[in-house]
Design an enzyme around this catalytic site. Structure first.
Site, PDB file in Angstrom:
ATOM      1  N   ASN A   9     141.686 -54.237 -75.397  1.00 51.73           N
ATOM      2  CA  ASN A   9     141.721 -54.285 -76.755  1.00 51.73           C
ATOM      3  C   ASN A   9     143.248 -54.215 -77.511  1.00 51.73           C
ATOM      4  O   ASN A   9     143.183 -53.965 -78.601  1.00 51.73           O
ATOM      5  CB  ASN A   9     140.854 -53.335 -77.579  1.00 51.73           C
ATOM      6  CG  ASN A   9     139.234 -53.604 -77.065  1.00 51.73           C
ATOM      7  OD1 ASN A   9     138.797 -54.527 -77.222  1.00 51.73           O
ATOM      8  ND2 ASN A   9     138.605 -52.591 -76.314  1.00 51.73           N
ATOM      9  N   ASN A  10     143.981 -54.421 -76.318  1.00 48.11           N
ATOM     10  CA  ASN A  10     145.384 -54.307 -76.895  1.00 48.11           C
ATOM     11  C   ASN A  10     145.828 -55.351 -77.752  1.00 48.11           C
ATOM     12  O   ASN A  10     145.923 -56.637 -76.957  1.00 48.11           O
ATOM     13  CB  ASN A  10     146.462 -53.848 -75.521  1.00 48.11           C
ATOM     14  CG  ASN A  10     147.637 -53.620 -75.735  1.00 48.11           C
ATOM     15  OD1 ASN A  10     148.299 -54.462 -76.357  1.00 48.11           O
ATOM     16  ND2 ASN A  10     148.496 -52.664 -75.084  1.00 48.11           N
ATOM     17  N   LYS A  11     146.218 -55.193 -78.924  1.00 52.12           N
ATOM     18  CA  LYS A  11     146.506 -56.235 -79.819  1.00 52.12           C
ATOM     19  C   LYS A  11     147.844 -57.185 -79.159  1.00 52.12           C
ATOM     20  O   LYS A  11     147.914 -58.174 -79.355  1.00 52.12           O
ATOM     21  CB  LYS A  11     146.674 -55.785 -81.177  1.00 52.12           C
ATOM     22  CG  LYS A  11     145.392 -55.358 -81.654  1.00 52.12           C
ATOM     23  CD  LYS A  11     145.742 -54.863 -83.124  1.00 52.12           C
ATOM     24  CE  LYS A  11     144.169 -54.699 -83.749  1.00 52.12           C
ATOM     25  NZ  LYS A  11     144.371 -54.030 -85.179  1.00 52.12           N
ATOM     26  N   GLY A  12     148.880 -56.267 -78.731  1.00 50.77           N
ATOM     27  CA  GLY A  12     149.994 -56.865 -78.263  1.00 50.77           C
ATOM     28  C   GLY A  12     149.716 -57.721 -76.949  1.00 50.77           C
ATOM     29  O   GLY A  12     150.233 -58.960 -77.110  1.00 50.77           O
ATOM     30  N   LYS A  13     149.048 -57.383 -76.216  1.00 52.04           N
ATOM     31  CA  LYS A  13     148.616 -58.121 -74.990  1.00 52.04           C
ATOM     32  C   LYS A  13     148.010 -59.619 -75.516  1.00 52.04           C
ATOM     33  O   LYS A  13     148.235 -60.589 -74.998  1.00 52.04           O
ATOM     34  CB  LYS A  13     147.651 -57.582 -73.932  1.00 52.04           C
ATOM     35  CG  LYS A  13     148.692 -56.561 -73.238  1.00 52.04           C
ATOM     36  CD  LYS A  13     147.456 -55.762 -71.938  1.00 52.04           C
ATOM     37  CE  LYS A  13     148.188 -54.706 -71.545  1.00 52.04           C
ATOM     38  NZ  LYS A  13     147.220 -54.260 -70.442  1.00 52.04           N
ATOM     39  N   ASP A  71     146.194 -56.108 -65.379  1.00 48.35           N
ATOM     40  CA  ASP A  71     146.579 -54.644 -65.028  1.00 48.35           C
ATOM     41  C   ASP A  71     148.009 -54.420 -64.803  1.00 48.35           C
ATOM     42  O   ASP A  71     148.767 -55.236 -63.940  1.00 48.35           O
ATOM     43  CB  ASP A  71     145.978 -54.056 -63.813  1.00 48.35           C
ATOM     44  CG  ASP A  71     146.163 -52.690 -63.793  1.00 48.35           C
ATOM     45  OD1 ASP A  71     145.586 -51.832 -64.782  1.00 48.35           O
ATOM     46  OD2 ASP A  71     146.106 -51.863 -62.927  1.00 48.35           O
ATOM     47  N   PHE A 157     155.657 -52.791 -77.057  1.00 46.45           N
ATOM     48  CA  PHE A 157     154.615 -51.626 -77.061  1.00 46.45           C
ATOM     49  C   PHE A 157     154.733 -50.961 -75.835  1.00 46.45           C
ATOM     50  O   PHE A 157     155.876 -51.480 -74.985  1.00 46.45           O
ATOM     51  CB  PHE A 157     153.124 -51.957 -77.194  1.00 46.45           C
ATOM     52  CG  PHE A 157     152.867 -53.021 -76.162  1.00 46.45           C
ATOM     53  CD1 PHE A 157     152.163 -52.550 -75.121  1.00 46.45           C
ATOM     54  CD2 PHE A 157     153.157 -54.253 -76.531  1.00 46.45           C
ATOM     55  CE1 PHE A 157     151.896 -53.752 -74.124  1.00 46.45           C
ATOM     56  CE2 PHE A 157     152.534 -55.439 -75.600  1.00 46.45           C
ATOM     57  CZ  PHE A 157     151.931 -54.934 -74.530  1.00 46.45           C
ATOM     58  N   TYR A 159     156.359 -49.199 -72.541  1.00 46.51           N
ATOM     59  CA  TYR A 159     158.014 -48.719 -72.465  1.00 46.51           C
ATOM     60  C   TYR A 159     158.922 -49.678 -72.716  1.00 46.51           C
ATOM     61  O   TYR A 159     160.055 -49.357 -72.446  1.00 46.51           O
ATOM     62  CB  TYR A 159     157.894 -48.501 -70.680  1.00 46.51           C
ATOM     63  CG  TYR A 159     156.924 -47.411 -70.202  1.00 46.51           C
ATOM     64  CD1 TYR A 159     157.183 -46.146 -70.356  1.00 46.51           C
ATOM     65  CD2 TYR A 159     155.605 -47.773 -69.699  1.00 46.51           C
ATOM     66  CE1 TYR A 159     156.550 -45.249 -69.754  1.00 46.51           C
ATOM     67  CE2 TYR A 159     154.905 -46.520 -69.364  1.00 46.51           C
ATOM     68  CZ  TYR A 159     155.153 -45.387 -69.255  1.00 46.51           C
ATOM     69  OH  TYR A 159     154.327 -44.715 -68.926  1.00 46.51           O
ATOM     70  N   ASP A 160     158.706 -50.540 -73.500  1.00 46.83           N
ATOM     71  CA  ASP A 160     159.643 -51.693 -74.098  1.00 46.83           C
ATOM     72  C   ASP A 160     160.902 -50.949 -74.608  1.00 46.83           C
ATOM     73  O   ASP A 160     161.809 -51.426 -74.383  1.00 46.83           O
ATOM     74  CB  ASP A 160     159.106 -52.395 -75.015  1.00 46.83           C
ATOM     75  CG  ASP A 160     157.981 -53.592 -74.387  1.00 46.83           C
ATOM     76  OD1 ASP A 160     158.124 -53.948 -73.153  1.00 46.83           O
ATOM     77  OD2 ASP A 160     157.129 -54.258 -75.031  1.00 46.83           O
TER      78      ASP A 160
END
Length: 200
Positions: A9-13, A71, A157, A159-160
């Site tokens: 559910n990660n919006k960035g991904k 992953d 998001f 560790y970026d």
């Protein structure tokens, strides 16, 4: 449009994946599992590959649709490749980017001696056509850089803000979306996955 479930559910991904799928003209719409009422899988694998397959099978079985799982994480050789598969919950609470970054900086402080600390982002994608697919499509990407001693940038998001790209003189969190997608571990893995999907 063909629908596939993203086991996240990660919006960035989701944004990164949909952008690259659209550019490949695959006619695929990616639906995050939360929109279908699917909870998180229990990630009890010991590698990125195992966890990606576990998540993809879980989402596919629950939805009856093909599923894609990612992953990914940050591996730092001086820490024995930690945080690795525990990257999202390195500080204990899943997805607490601030706490995870703080813990990473603390763990690395004894190794700061004036020379760069190498780190690499790793992404493994697993695509299953159905929940019991015996032949998942697997694609892997790696992005090598250096770990900064303080955060830089507001984009991205995880560790970026701590991941420095020497060739660009910027942290990952300072890159625009197109540049990041072209270089990143996730972008590399997705390009490989798209190539395999087009060939299958």
């Amino acid at each position: 449009m063909k629908k596939i479930v993203l086991a996240s559910n990660n919006k960035g991904k989701l944004s990164e994946f949909q952008t690259l799928f659209d550019k490949a003209n695959l006619g695929i719409t990616i639906v995050p599992q939360g929109e279908l009422g699917i909870g998180d899988a229990i990630e009890n694998g010991l590698s990125f590959i195992e966890n990606a397959i576990i998540k993809a099978r879980h989402a596919s079985r629950a939805s009856g649709l093909p599923a894609l799982a990612d992953d990914s994480g940050l591996c730092v050789p001086v820490l024995g490749n930690a945080p690795g598969i525990y990257s999202a919950r390195f500080a204990g609470l899943h997805g607490d980017d601030g706490a995870n970054n703080t813990k990473l900086l603390q763990e690395l402080s004894p190794y700061r001696n004036g020379t760069p600390i190498v780190g690499k982002f790793v992404c493994v994608l697993a695509y299953v056509r159905h929940g019991d697919d015996p032949l998942p499509i697997i694609a892997q990407g790696e992005w090598v850089g250096e770990i900064l001693d303080m955060p830089q940038g507001e984009n991205g998001f995880g560790y970026d803000p701590l991941f420095y790209v020497p060739s660009l003189g910027k942290a990952s969190a300072e890159l625009d979306k197109d540049t990041k997608n072209a270089l990143s571990h996730r972008g590399q893995a997705l390009q490989k996955l798209i190539k395999q999907l087009l060939e299958s």
